[in-house]
Design an enzyme around this catalytic site. Sequence first.
Site, PDB file in Angstrom:
ATOM      1  N   LYS A  70     -17.046  17.492  -0.978  1.00  0.00           N
ATOM      2  CA  LYS A  70     -16.321  18.363  -0.039  1.00  0.00           C
ATOM      3  C   LYS A  70     -14.976  17.788   0.409  1.00  0.00           C
ATOM      4  CE  LYS A  70     -20.361  20.760   1.762  1.00  0.00           C
ATOM      5  NZ  LYS A  70     -21.082  21.224   2.956  1.00  0.00           N
ATOM      6  N   ASP A 107     -18.676  26.349   6.573  1.00  0.00           N
ATOM      7  CA  ASP A 107     -19.839  25.726   7.234  1.00  0.00           C
ATOM      8  C   ASP A 107     -19.759  25.899   8.750  1.00  0.00           C
ATOM      9  OD1 ASP A 107     -21.191  24.787   4.981  1.00  0.00           O
ATOM     10  OD2 ASP A 107     -20.181  22.844   4.998  1.00  0.00           O
TER      11      ASP A 107
HETATM   12  P1  NAP Z   1     -22.754  13.227   4.551  1.00  0.00           P
HETATM   13  O1  NAP Z   1     -21.311  13.521   4.743  1.00  0.00           O
HETATM   14  O2  NAP Z   1     -23.211  12.323   3.463  1.00  0.00           O
HETATM   15  O3  NAP Z   1     -23.290  12.642   5.969  1.00  0.00           O
HETATM   16  C1  NAP Z   1     -24.620  12.204   6.103  1.00  0.00           C
HETATM   17  C2  NAP Z   1     -24.934  11.930   7.578  1.00  0.00           C
HETATM   18  O4  NAP Z   1     -26.324  11.593   7.680  1.00  0.00           O
HETATM   19  C3  NAP Z   1     -24.158  10.749   8.169  1.00  0.00           C
HETATM   20  O5  NAP Z   1     -23.988  10.960   9.542  1.00  0.00           O
HETATM   21  C4  NAP Z   1     -25.126   9.586   7.899  1.00  0.00           C
HETATM   22  O6  NAP Z   1     -24.927   8.499   8.763  1.00  0.00           O
HETATM   23  C5  NAP Z   1     -26.451  10.249   8.192  1.00  0.00           C
HETATM   24  N1  NAP Z   1     -27.572   9.603   7.522  1.00  0.00           N
HETATM   25  C6  NAP Z   1     -27.877   9.652   6.208  1.00  0.00           C
HETATM   26  N2  NAP Z   1     -28.998   8.948   5.958  1.00  0.00           N
HETATM   27  C7  NAP Z   1     -29.387   8.434   7.153  1.00  0.00           C
HETATM   28  C8  NAP Z   1     -30.481   7.610   7.556  1.00  0.00           C
HETATM   29  N3  NAP Z   1     -31.395   7.151   6.680  1.00  0.00           N
HETATM   30  N4  NAP Z   1     -30.580   7.289   8.859  1.00  0.00           N
HETATM   31  C9  NAP Z   1     -29.688   7.731   9.761  1.00  0.00           C
HETATM   32  N5  NAP Z   1     -28.630   8.516   9.441  1.00  0.00           N
HETATM   33  C10 NAP Z   1     -28.489   8.856   8.143  1.00  0.00           C
HETATM   34  O7  NAP Z   1     -23.583  14.575   4.349  1.00  0.00           O
HETATM   35  P2  NAP Z   1     -23.298  16.010   5.009  1.00  0.00           P
HETATM   36  O8  NAP Z   1     -22.520  16.829   4.071  1.00  0.00           O
HETATM   37  O9  NAP Z   1     -22.780  15.811   6.379  1.00  0.00           O
HETATM   38  O10 NAP Z   1     -24.775  16.630   5.050  1.00  0.00           O
HETATM   39  C11 NAP Z   1     -25.753  16.183   5.961  1.00  0.00           C
HETATM   40  C12 NAP Z   1     -26.997  17.068   5.844  1.00  0.00           C
HETATM   41  O11 NAP Z   1     -26.672  18.391   6.236  1.00  0.00           O
HETATM   42  C13 NAP Z   1     -27.574  17.169   4.430  1.00  0.00           C
HETATM   43  O12 NAP Z   1     -28.991  17.138   4.501  1.00  0.00           O
HETATM   44  C14 NAP Z   1     -27.120  18.519   3.956  1.00  0.00           C
HETATM   45  O13 NAP Z   1     -27.977  19.108   3.000  1.00  0.00           O
HETATM   46  C15 NAP Z   1     -27.115  19.312   5.247  1.00  0.00           C
HETATM   47  N6  NAP Z   1     -26.186  20.450   5.222  1.00  0.00           N
HETATM   48  C16 NAP Z   1     -26.670  21.676   5.485  1.00  0.00           C
HETATM   49  C17 NAP Z   1     -25.837  22.767   5.471  1.00  0.00           C
HETATM   50  C18 NAP Z   1     -26.408  24.138   5.732  1.00  0.00           C
HETATM   51  O14 NAP Z   1     -25.764  25.125   5.352  1.00  0.00           O
HETATM   52  N7  NAP Z   1     -27.546  24.242   6.384  1.00  0.00           N
HETATM   53  C19 NAP Z   1     -24.475  22.614   5.204  1.00  0.00           C
HETATM   54  C20 NAP Z   1     -23.986  21.335   4.952  1.00  0.00           C
HETATM   55  C21 NAP Z   1     -24.865  20.255   4.964  1.00  0.00           C
HETATM   56  P3  NAP Z   1     -23.921   7.296   8.371  1.00  0.00           P
HETATM   57  O15 NAP Z   1     -22.542   7.752   8.815  1.00  0.00           O
HETATM   58  O16 NAP Z   1     -24.434   6.132   9.130  1.00  0.00           O
HETATM   59  O17 NAP Z   1     -24.029   7.108   6.880  1.00  0.00           O
END
Ligand code: NAP
Length: 271
Positions: A70, A107
């Site tokens: 993204k 989003d």
């Molecule tokens: P991203 O940019 O990779 O960010 C991941 C986030 O999760 C960061 O804040 C990360 O913390 C945290 N994290 C990951 N593993 C962790 C763990 N084991 N313990 C604690 N924190 C952890 O991903 P993203 O795009 O923001 O997506 C995050 C989630 O939202 C995904 O599951 C995705 O599928 C979902 N999502 C849903 C929608 C929807 O339409 N419903 C849209 C977009 C995303 P750190 O900064 O410490 O790494």
Amino acid sequence: MIGGGTRVAGIIGWPVAHSLSPAMHNAAFRALRLDWIYAAFPVEPARVEEAVHGLAAAGCAGLNVTIPHKRAAIAACSSVSEAVTAIGAANTLVPDGAGGFRGDNTDAAGFLRALDEQAPLDLAGADVLLIGAGGAARAVAFALRGRGARVRVANRTAAAAAELGDPVPFTGPALDTVAGQSALVVNATSLGLHGDDVPAELPMAGIGRGQVVADIVYRPGGTPWLAAAAGRGARTVDGLGMLLHQGAAAFEQWTGQSPPVEVMREALAAR
Ligand code: NAP
């Protein structure tokens, strides 16, 4: 039937085979009898710009961008919306009429639509606890601040929380206290994607009646954290709602047609 005039839309990600977007968008195209198809394109991180330029050159009629592309997709766009600039991530690319793509982020609007639909609340001046500081969290923070909410951020990596603004401790009793003070608590980490247990890092003790709890992680039937919050009397908002409405907003931009939201919702529910 796929023919010579069929328009092709799709999604790039790595991996991308798990995406629910093809089922949702193809159902919508069928419902409106549009001669369009939607495909999933696995794109290696090093090849994002090449893929976006190539798909634009091949006349791709609309693209979604998912994890982990993204941010990288922005560099391949001819222009971007205000939301993309503020969030630092693009999830929807729309042909710009000149052989390239304009980047947008649906989003943020998708999250608000889901919230308004499932558990409406007045966000002006409301205290919100946002857990996570990745791309999705930045979209949620942008959306909520746009409605006048006061957003506090908890994240495993504290520096990322501080960058998003108003950081609070990640996990433990201090987080439970902030959760208890918040009208809305949002999980925007990937915690809860797998397993049957409520992730120990997410707050629970402070959550109860009179609050709204939203989990953007999407799983059939919802996540254990959301189920536990509902059990404590909170109103809940699931991640499928955000997925649905970000997709509906993208569909409208690509096709110029009003999206068949109920058809798209049913397609997601059937997965
Ligand atoms: P991203 O940019 O990779 O960010 C991941 C986030 O999760 C960061 O804040 C990360 O913390 C945290 N994290 C990951 N593993 C962790 C763990 N084991 N313990 C604690 N924190 C952890 O991903 P993203 O795009 O923001 O997506 C995050 C989630 O939202 C995904 O599951 C995705 O599928 C979902 N999502 C849903 C929608 C929807 O339409 N419903 C849209 C977009 C995303 P750190 O900064 O410490 O790494």
